[in-house]
Design an enzyme around this catalytic site. Sequence first.
Site, short mmCIF file in Angstrom:
data_model
loop_
_atom_site.label_atom_id
_atom_site.label_comp_id
_atom_site.label_asym_id
_atom_site.label_seq_id
_atom_site.Cartn_x
_atom_site.Cartn_y
_atom_site.Cartn_z
CB CYS A 8 -0.98 0.00 1.16
SG CYS A 8 -0.26 0.16 2.78
CG ASP A 9 0.78 6.10 -0.45
OD1 ASP A 9 1.69 6.02 -1.30
OD2 ASP A 9 0.41 7.17 0.03
#
Length: 103
Positions: free
Chosen positions: A8-9
């Site tokens: 994810c980010d």
Amino acid sequence: MKKILLVCDLGMSTSLMVKKMLESAKVRGIDAEICAKSVRDYKTCAADFDVALLGPQIRYKLPECEKIAQEHGKKIACIDMMAYGTMKGDKVLDQALALIEEA
């Protein structure tokens, strides 16, 4: 042991999904190591996992991550948005296991 990476980010928003997937794996008797990392860490750890799943919020990074995955002979895909949004760890685990079997 199945080694699954969620990307994810920042490596934080998928932590609950990791927990749900581990619970599902335990109930099903699947020996799995599942963890979350940031997309920035993916390049350095891609080779350490059987498969990676990208959080739907960063699906735009898939082409970049696919190049890294190919360099290591690994599979990567985006997590199904509905399964992610409803925190269906069993569905996301199934998605990861299907990718591993394709390899």
